[in-house]
Design a protein around this motif. Sequence first.
Motif, PDB file in Angstrom:
ATOM      1  N   UNK A  72     -38.152 -41.228  -9.746  1.00  0.00           N
ATOM      2  CA  UNK A  72     -38.790 -41.677 -10.996  1.00  0.00           C
ATOM      3  C   UNK A  72     -39.001 -40.482 -11.920  1.00  0.00           C
ATOM      4  N   UNK A  73     -39.446 -39.375 -11.356  1.00  0.00           N
ATOM      5  CA  UNK A  73     -39.687 -38.167 -12.155  1.00  0.00           C
ATOM      6  C   UNK A  73     -38.382 -37.574 -12.694  1.00  0.00           C
ATOM      7  N   UNK A  74     -37.299 -37.746 -11.949  1.00  0.00           N
ATOM      8  CA  UNK A  74     -36.016 -37.168 -12.353  1.00  0.00           C
ATOM      9  C   UNK A  74     -35.278 -38.012 -13.393  1.00  0.00           C
ATOM     10  N   UNK A  75     -35.618 -39.286 -13.510  1.00  0.00           N
ATOM     11  CA  UNK A  75     -34.884 -40.182 -14.410  1.00  0.00           C
ATOM     12  C   UNK A  75     -35.239 -39.884 -15.865  1.00  0.00           C
ATOM     13  N   UNK A  76     -34.254 -39.489 -16.689  1.00  0.00           N
ATOM     14  CA  UNK A  76     -34.558 -39.139 -18.074  1.00  0.00           C
ATOM     15  C   UNK A  76     -34.773 -40.340 -18.987  1.00  0.00           C
ATOM     16  N   UNK A  77     -34.408 -41.534 -18.553  1.00  0.00           N
ATOM     17  CA  UNK A  77     -34.551 -42.722 -19.405  1.00  0.00           C
ATOM     18  C   UNK A  77     -35.527 -43.747 -18.838  1.00  0.00           C
ATOM     19  N   UNK A  78     -36.294 -43.379 -17.833  1.00  0.00           N
ATOM     20  CA  UNK A  78     -37.302 -44.266 -17.221  1.00  0.00           C
ATOM     21  C   UNK A  78     -36.709 -45.600 -16.771  1.00  0.00           C
ATOM     22  N   UNK A  79     -35.572 -45.544 -16.121  1.00  0.00           N
ATOM     23  CA  UNK A  79     -34.918 -46.760 -15.647  1.00  0.00           C
ATOM     24  C   UNK A  79     -35.324 -47.125 -14.227  1.00  0.00           C
ATOM     25  N   UNK A 122     -38.287 -48.043 -11.530  1.00  0.00           N
ATOM     26  CA  UNK A 122     -39.680 -48.492 -11.455  1.00  0.00           C
ATOM     27  C   UNK A 122     -40.108 -48.565  -9.998  1.00  0.00           C
ATOM     28  N   UNK A 123     -41.373 -48.353  -9.786  1.00  0.00           N
ATOM     29  CA  UNK A 123     -41.938 -48.395  -8.440  1.00  0.00           C
ATOM     30  C   UNK A 123     -43.240 -47.625  -8.431  1.00  0.00           C
ATOM     31  N   UNK A 124     -43.877 -47.578  -7.288  1.00  0.00           N
ATOM     32  CA  UNK A 124     -45.142 -46.867  -7.154  1.00  0.00           C
ATOM     33  C   UNK A 124     -45.087 -46.018  -5.891  1.00  0.00           C
ATOM     34  N   UNK A 125     -46.035 -45.085  -5.776  1.00  0.00           N
ATOM     35  CA  UNK A 125     -46.089 -44.220  -4.596  1.00  0.00           C
ATOM     36  C   UNK A 125     -46.251 -45.066  -3.337  1.00  0.00           C
ATOM     37  N   UNK A 126     -45.499 -44.716  -2.319  1.00  0.00           N
ATOM     38  CA  UNK A 126     -45.511 -45.395  -1.026  1.00  0.00           C
ATOM     39  C   UNK A 126     -45.015 -46.843  -1.105  1.00  0.00           C
ATOM     40  N   UNK A 127     -44.336 -47.191  -2.185  1.00  0.00           N
ATOM     41  CA  UNK A 127     -43.741 -48.520  -2.351  1.00  0.00           C
ATOM     42  C   UNK A 127     -42.256 -48.333  -2.647  1.00  0.00           C
ATOM     43  N   UNK A 128     -41.474 -49.368  -2.411  1.00  0.00           N
ATOM     44  CA  UNK A 128     -40.050 -49.251  -2.710  1.00  0.00           C
ATOM     45  C   UNK A 128     -39.838 -49.205  -4.221  1.00  0.00           C
ATOM     46  N   UNK A 129     -38.735 -48.613  -4.610  1.00  0.00           N
ATOM     47  CA  UNK A 129     -38.377 -48.469  -6.016  1.00  0.00           C
ATOM     48  C   UNK A 129     -37.132 -49.297  -6.295  1.00  0.00           C
ATOM     49  N   UNK A 130     -36.923 -49.586  -7.571  1.00  0.00           N
ATOM     50  CA  UNK A 130     -35.712 -50.284  -7.977  1.00  0.00           C
ATOM     51  C   UNK A 130     -35.284 -49.769  -9.347  1.00  0.00           C
ATOM     52  N   UNK A 131     -34.061 -50.072  -9.724  1.00  0.00           N
ATOM     53  CA  UNK A 131     -33.486 -49.590 -10.980  1.00  0.00           C
ATOM     54  C   UNK A 131     -33.351 -50.760 -11.952  1.00  0.00           C
ATOM     55  N   UNK A 132     -33.771 -50.538 -13.181  1.00  0.00           N
ATOM     56  CA  UNK A 132     -33.545 -51.517 -14.246  1.00  0.00           C
ATOM     57  C   UNK A 132     -32.130 -51.265 -14.757  1.00  0.00           C
ATOM     58  N   UNK A 133     -31.226 -52.146 -14.390  1.00  0.00           N
ATOM     59  CA  UNK A 133     -29.803 -51.934 -14.648  1.00  0.00           C
ATOM     60  C   UNK A 133     -29.491 -51.783 -16.129  1.00  0.00           C
ATOM     61  N   UNK A 134     -30.165 -52.527 -16.993  1.00  0.00           N
ATOM     62  CA  UNK A 134     -29.877 -52.466 -18.425  1.00  0.00           C
ATOM     63  C   UNK A 134     -30.315 -51.145 -19.048  1.00  0.00           C
ATOM     64  N   UNK A 135     -31.220 -50.411 -18.397  1.00  0.00           N
ATOM     65  CA  UNK A 135     -31.708 -49.141 -18.928  1.00  0.00           C
ATOM     66  C   UNK A 135     -30.987 -47.936 -18.327  1.00  0.00           C
ATOM     67  N   UNK A 136     -30.418 -48.092 -17.150  1.00  0.00           N
ATOM     68  CA  UNK A 136     -29.796 -46.972 -16.436  1.00  0.00           C
ATOM     69  C   UNK A 136     -28.497 -46.553 -17.129  1.00  0.00           C
ATOM     70  N   UNK A 196     -30.927 -38.754 -10.473  1.00  0.00           N
ATOM     71  CA  UNK A 196     -31.908 -39.193  -9.479  1.00  0.00           C
ATOM     72  C   UNK A 196     -31.423 -38.984  -8.043  1.00  0.00           C
ATOM     73  N   UNK A 197     -30.158 -38.728  -7.841  1.00  0.00           N
ATOM     74  CA  UNK A 197     -29.606 -38.616  -6.490  1.00  0.00           C
ATOM     75  C   UNK A 197     -30.075 -37.344  -5.795  1.00  0.00           C
ATOM     76  N   UNK A 198     -30.015 -36.228  -6.478  1.00  0.00           N
ATOM     77  CA  UNK A 198     -30.350 -34.928  -5.878  1.00  0.00           C
ATOM     78  C   UNK A 198     -31.779 -34.864  -5.333  1.00  0.00           C
ATOM     79  N   UNK A 199     -32.802 -35.321  -6.069  1.00  0.00           N
ATOM     80  CA  UNK A 199     -34.160 -35.173  -5.536  1.00  0.00           C
ATOM     81  C   UNK A 199     -34.525 -36.159  -4.425  1.00  0.00           C
ATOM     82  N   UNK A 200     -33.720 -37.164  -4.176  1.00  0.00           N
ATOM     83  CA  UNK A 200     -34.059 -38.178  -3.166  1.00  0.00           C
ATOM     84  C   UNK A 200     -33.985 -37.574  -1.761  1.00  0.00           C
ATOM     85  N   UNK A 201     -35.105 -37.530  -1.023  1.00  0.00           N
ATOM     86  CA  UNK A 201     -35.099 -36.900   0.300  1.00  0.00           C
ATOM     87  C   UNK A 201     -34.428 -37.726   1.389  1.00  0.00           C
ATOM     88  N   UNK A 202     -34.288 -39.037   1.183  1.00  0.00           N
ATOM     89  CA  UNK A 202     -33.689 -39.880   2.227  1.00  0.00           C
ATOM     90  C   UNK A 202     -32.293 -40.362   1.851  1.00  0.00           C
TER      91      UNK A 202
END
Length: 195
Positions: free
Chosen positions: A128-135, A137-151, A157-163
Amino acid sequence: MLEALQTLINPLVALGGLALCFGGLLGYAAIRFKVQGSPIVDQINDKLPQTQCGQCSYPGCKPYAEAISNGEAINRCPPGGEATIAALADLLDREVLPLAADAGDGQPAKKTVAFIREDECIGCTKCIKACPVDAIVGAAQQMHTVIESECTGCDLCIEPCPVDCIDIVEIKQPWQWPLPEQTFQKPGMIPVKQI
């Protein structure tokens, strides 16, 4: 003779004093009102999507804006698409060009988006922090998803993802019915005209 010399010196001293005052004023104005950078580069940069993705073959939007101001093509920004090309052409009074097929990595431009495998996401919020267009969404300790129309598919976002649960996938264009004149393109067939 001394009086004649004094009548000559007084105007020269006055002119020298005026020159010194105006020179100091111009020097101050040059420092105080100095323009940082190029105003046209800033205007071009404002039109770009600010994804900093590098798909234009420049390391970010500001270097690409500088290249455009130096005469580089305005059609190398896949995230901005045709709307950005039209805005840049209007700003610079240039011809509107289609998006360059080789923009970015030399491959034909394809619309891509990030896809998060939600069952693997740990909710770290680093993407979420790495995304320059805020595409994302999600919260800490919750799953995240991508808003396809904004991405924009910039893959920042790939590089900072630890998993490593984010993929960049190509968006398949939905199938559309061909137009009537496209259905009769075989030799010898006459297209039906629409009434």
